[in-house]
Motif scaffolding. Structure first.
Motif, PDB file in Angstrom:
ATOM      1  N   SER A   1       2.911   7.866 -12.700  1.00 17.00           N
ATOM      2  CA  SER A   1       1.710   7.422 -12.001  1.00 17.00           C
ATOM      3  C   SER A   1       1.020   8.618 -11.361  1.00 17.00           C
ATOM      4  O   SER A   1       1.541   9.732 -11.341  1.00 17.00           O
ATOM      5  CB  SER A   1       2.077   6.412 -10.914  1.00 17.00           C
TER       6      SER A   1
ATOM      7  N   THR B   1      -1.664   0.870 -10.993  1.00 22.29           N
ATOM      8  CA  THR B   1      -2.568  -0.193 -10.547  1.00 22.29           C
ATOM      9  C   THR B   1      -3.868  -0.094 -11.318  1.00 22.29           C
ATOM     10  O   THR B   1      -4.472   0.977 -11.388  1.00 22.29           O
ATOM     11  CB  THR B   1      -2.865  -0.057  -9.047  1.00 22.29           C
TER      12      THR B   1
ATOM     13  N   GLU C   1       2.590   1.763  -3.380  1.00 27.72           N
ATOM     14  CA  GLU C   1       1.666   2.300  -4.375  1.00 27.72           C
ATOM     15  C   GLU C   1       1.481   3.806  -4.196  1.00 27.72           C
ATOM     16  O   GLU C   1       1.385   4.555  -5.169  1.00 27.72           O
ATOM     17  CB  GLU C   1       0.314   1.600  -4.264  1.00 27.72           C
TER      18      GLU C   1
ATOM     19  N   TYR D   1      -0.554  -4.692 -10.608  1.00 29.00           N
ATOM     20  CA  TYR D   1       0.500  -3.694 -10.446  1.00 29.00           C
ATOM     21  C   TYR D   1       1.507  -3.841 -11.584  1.00 29.00           C
ATOM     22  O   TYR D   1       1.944  -4.943 -11.893  1.00 29.00           O
ATOM     23  CB  TYR D   1       1.230  -3.893  -9.113  1.00 29.00           C
TER      24      TYR D   1
ATOM     25  N   ASP E   1       0.837  -1.210   0.000  1.00 32.77           N
ATOM     26  CA  ASP E   1       0.000   0.000   0.000  1.00 32.77           C
ATOM     27  C   ASP E   1       0.867   1.253   0.000  1.00 32.77           C
ATOM     28  O   ASP E   1       0.607   2.210  -0.741  1.00 32.77           O
ATOM     29  CB  ASP E   1      -0.921   0.007   1.213  1.00 32.77           C
TER      30      ASP E   1
END
Length: 874
Positions: free
Chosen positions: A392, A380, A372, A385, A369
């Motif tokens: 991103s 994602t 990310e 992933y 988590d």
């Protein structure tokens, strides 16, 4: 295969990586231009080449007859490797209306036909799978072989040197001097147990890891993790320039050497994350060498930094968490991202690929988590992933955050703070807007201090030491004098430890707000990402509010020894209030510091001891409020009605006496003589018990007493013997007591209710009003009569008023107002009763009687006699 009895004299060998489209290594002093010219030189020297010179120079393929003539029936062996690689290069050379690659494919078909016609000649062609590197060119070769089969008598013999099951054994044999066979089973059992336990605790893992076959998979792939073998065989092998076996050996050689040299504790299998992307050569193999040069910055930014460089985002996550899992997960996700097909892997696959004996799966998932949220190039979506060279959302947010100045973030945080704490039972004073807090006994204040008032610390560093600026506000008035009413102030200050986290949350809120309103950015994002931006923007608004509330978590409350520090509870998105002042009030209530409407009434005796000698003489009731406002050892009064109730309770319990000076002698209230309703003021006083003058003789002249004695009030018809139950006292208490007696005697119905008061003095009017309020004149099923006898002294003998009444409420109505005025302003004697007959009779335990009890409790007389008539006894 059978070997020939004598050495083969004619041998031709070609490796597709050893030449350009038309440039081949020289043989016998001649450099050929084509594959057929190059093989002719090897098979028969210049003489053989001369036969095909024209075809070689024209770049056109010879036919099968010319090749057969060149072989001459002699034992011959032709071996061709990496021909697909050469075809890819030859595609760029035009030959008439075709290409050199097409001519080479035609040559291969002719070569197979020619060799197929000779029993003492063999052709060996090596190919990869059509899905591997240069898959399109490999398909051409395979098609050529298939077409040639119809022209030749012999079928090809296909040899597959290895498949997926063989790959671990090949790699282990090439990389390790010895692999202990007995260890594989033990390691497999350990990994299967870890997966089973993690799955039982709710960890999401791939289905293959939760079944009985996982132990067998680990044992077969030992000493490599099954996922490592899968990625090498199914993922990386699909990339041009990555050779399935040789590429895997080259990649793993460095990783195994690093593991061998470092001997990390607890390593029982070689995992995907043991591929060390911090190593420059390894990173090169998995980026530029695979025609993915743009992935090099991705590795350095998100996965693995080089020595001396800034830590990657995964390494930063590990540093914050004190773990190693973020980098392991990032490495694994990167290797899953290098594929020509669907890139990436679901979170369950990543967690399963990293999980090893001794690991806590919850920490692994938390690391995923955090990764990310931090990585710049990790995406994602429904595929899982994956790393990409596209930034991103995390990177977009960080870039937007970098545009938010410190001043803008602080101003936004200040605005949130002002909105979080607003007036409630405590009025809010924001010191950055106005620090002049009045010194009064009425309003209670929550004083909120700003982080900028604490210098570079931006908050309280040691809550146990009350900050000087708070003490100054508590001890001094705005003009510099000594503050009198200190128990009206509560202070809220920020904690220095949470200031940076608060600013981060606010800065992210501003960044997401900017992103969510940027039409240019939103147009560039896919619909799924646009929704994610809006969702994150909405969540960030609440998270910023929570962060500000958690920053403001040091409360200073007046106590016995001065200001006492209290740390507020941690605020979450579920517990944050619309007005966070209410949370402060809840905490003060839990500490029993406040006195509000719903709190337990104070004990008058305890307050009497607190007041001490102040009650040795007359004390204005408003002074009670001032005492509570001055003394920090007392409660913080937020509802003054509680003080009024305290005064009344003290009168009832004989702790003190009350006098409303505005009403003269009629304003006294004592234990035996309840007086007027209490009000807090400078002209209403508390006196020591015994201070009230004796009441004037009721009915100032004997004639009133005689007149009352001579008058006879009518009474209802007598009840049957044993069916009437009586009790006296306050109306509701007497009613409940009489009902209990009837219930104890096994009675069930209420046939008649009688309530009677007998009072003298100037309170008779109030008692009559209370009596008549118990039973509503319009009560269904009730027949009501009022019976009363009243004599009032009008001031100078022989002036008096005498009233006798026996009738219904409607008949009494014209008399009510006038009689009330007389009784409330003159000494009088009153005997009055309300008689109610019920048809049908309600149940003693029913709602109708409960309603009577409630009305008696709310408005009934303070002292009366209640009679209940029920059905006859058994």
């Amino acid at each position: 295969l059978l070997l020939p009895p004598a050495p083969v004299s004619q041998i031709g060998v070609f490796v597709g990586t050893s030449s350009g489209a038309t440039s081949f290594p020289a043989v016998d002093g001649v450099s050929a231009h084509t594959l057929w010219g190059y093989l002719a030189l090897q098979l028969g020297g210049r003489g053989a080449y001369d036969r095909l010179r024209g075809d070689d120079e024209a770049l056109t393929a010879p036919g099968a007859a010319a090749i057969s003539e060149l072989l001459g029936g002699r034992p011959s062996l032709v071996m061709i490797d990496e021909v697909a690689r050469y075809l890819a290069v030859a595609d760029g050379r035009s030959v008439g209306n075709s290409t050199l690659a097409q001519q080479t494919t035609a040559f291969l078909m002719a070569l197979m036909e020619a060799i197929g016609a000779q029993p003492n000649a063999a052709l060996v062609v090596t190919t990869t799978q059509a899905t591997d590197a240069f898959g399109e060119q490999t398909s051409r070769v395979l098609d050529a072989i298939a077409q040639a089969q119809s022209l030749i008598a012999r079928k090809e013999h296909v040899l597959r040197p290895s498949d997926e099951a063989d790959l671990p054994k090949i790699l282990a044999r090439r990389l390790f001097a010895r692999v202990e066979p007995d260890v594989a089973g033990d390691v497999a059992t350990m990994y299967a147990k870890v997966a089973e336990d993690a799955h039982a605790r709710g960890t999401d893992l791939p289905e293959r890891m939760t079944g009985a076959s996982f132990a067998s998979d680990v044992a077969r792939s030992y000493p490599f993790h099954p996922d490592l073998v899968t990625v090498l065989d199914k993922r990386l092998s699909t990339i041009p320039n990555f050779q399935r076996t040789r590429g895997a050996l080259r990649l793993l050689a460095r990783s195994v050497r690093t593991l061998w040299e470092s001997h990390p504790e607890g390593t029982r299998l070689v995992h995907l994350h043991h591929v060390d992307l911090a190593d420059a050569d390894t990173a090169e193999d998995l980026s530029s060498r695979l025609d993915k040069a743009t992935f090099e910055p991705v590795i350095r930014a998100d996965i693995a930094s080089q020595p001396g460089a800034e830590l990657s985002h995964a390494e930063q996550v590990d540093a914050r968490m004190g773990s190693v899992f973020a980098k392991r997960l990032a490495t694994t996700a990167y290797l899953y991202s290098l594929t020509r097909d669907v890139a990436g892997a679901p979170g369950a696959v990543l967690v399963g690929a990293v999980l090893a004996p001794g690991d806590d799966p919850n920490v692994i998932m938390k690391a995923l988590d955090n990764l990310e949220a931090s990585a710049w190039y990790l995406h994602t979506d429904t595929r899982g992933y994956r790393f990409s060279v596209e930034p991103s959302l995390a990177k977009l947010i960080q870039e937007a955050e970098s545009q938010i100045t410190q001043g803008k973030a602080k101003q936004a945080a200040t605005d949130i703070l002002a909105d979080c704490f607003r007036d409630s039972a405590l009025k809010v004073r924001r010191t950055w807007a106005d620090s002049k807090i009045p010194d009064r006994d009425d309003d209670a204040w929550l004083v909120v201090l700003h982080w900028d008032e604490f210098g570079s610390a931006c908050g309280v560093t040691d809550p146990a030491e009350v900050p000087r600026q708070i003490l100054d506000l508590w001890e001094k008035t705005p003009s510099g004098g000594v503050r009198e009413y200190r128990n009206r102030l509560v202070f809220l200050a920020p904690s220095a430890a949470s200031h940076a986290a608060m600013l981060r949350a606010v800065r992210q809120r501003l960044a997401l707000k900017d992103l969510a309103t940027s039409s240019e950015l939103l147009r560039a994002l896919p619909e799924e990402k646009r929704r994610e931006v809006h969702d994150k923007a909405k969540v960030s608004e609440l998270e910023a509010r929570v962060a500000v509330c958690n920053h403001m978590n040091v409360l200073y409350v007046p106590g016995v020894g001065g200001l006492e520090p209290v740390e507020l509870d941690v605020v979450t998105t579920a517990s944050v209030r619309t007005n966070q002042t209410d949370a402060v009030l809840d905490r003060l209530g839990a500490m029993e510091k406040t006195l509000t409407a719903g709190d337990k009434p104070l004990d008058p005796g305890w307050i009497r001891t607190k007041l001490g000698t102040q009650l040795d003489a007359a004390l204005p009731t408003i002074e009670l409020a001032r005492v509570f406002a001055r003394r920090s050892d007392l409660k913080l009064v937020l509802d003054r009605a509680q003080l009024s109730a305290l005064v009344a309770a003290g009168v009832r319990n004989g702790v003190w006496e009350y006098h409303d000076t505005e009403r003269g002698e009629d304003g006294w209230a004592t234990r035996d003589h309840p007086g007027p309703a209490v009000r807090l003021a400078d002209d209403t006083l508390l006196h020591p018990v015994g201070s009230a003058p004796p009441p004037a003789p009721v009915g100032a002249s004997k004639r009133i007493l005689d007149a009352l004695a001579q008058s006879g009030a009518s009474r209802p018809s007598p009840a049957s013997p044993g069916s009437e139950f009586k009790a006296s006292g306050k109306a509701d208490v007497a009613l409940v007591s009489a009902r209990q007696s009837a219930t104890d005697a096994k009675r069930n119905e209420l046939r008649r209710l009688t309530i009677e008061v007998d009072d003298t003095g100037r309170a008779t009017g109030a008692q009559l009003a209370k009596l008549l309020s118990v039973v509503a004149p319009t009560s269904p099923g009730a027949s009501i009569r009022y019976v009363l006898n009243a004599v009032a002294d009008l001031g100078s003998p022989p002036d008096h008023l005498r009233v006798e009444f026996d009738g219904t409420p409607s008949q009494f109505q014209p008399l009510k107002s006038a009689l009330d005025n007389v009784l409330r302003s003159n000494d009088a004697m009153l005997k009055a009763s309300v008689v109610v007959d019920f048809e049908p009779a309600p149940a003693l335990s029913g709602q109708a009687v409960e309603d009577l009890v409630a009305r008696a409790r709310d408005t009934g007389p303070d002292k009366c006699e209640v009679g209940l008539v029920t059905e006859a006894g058994p």
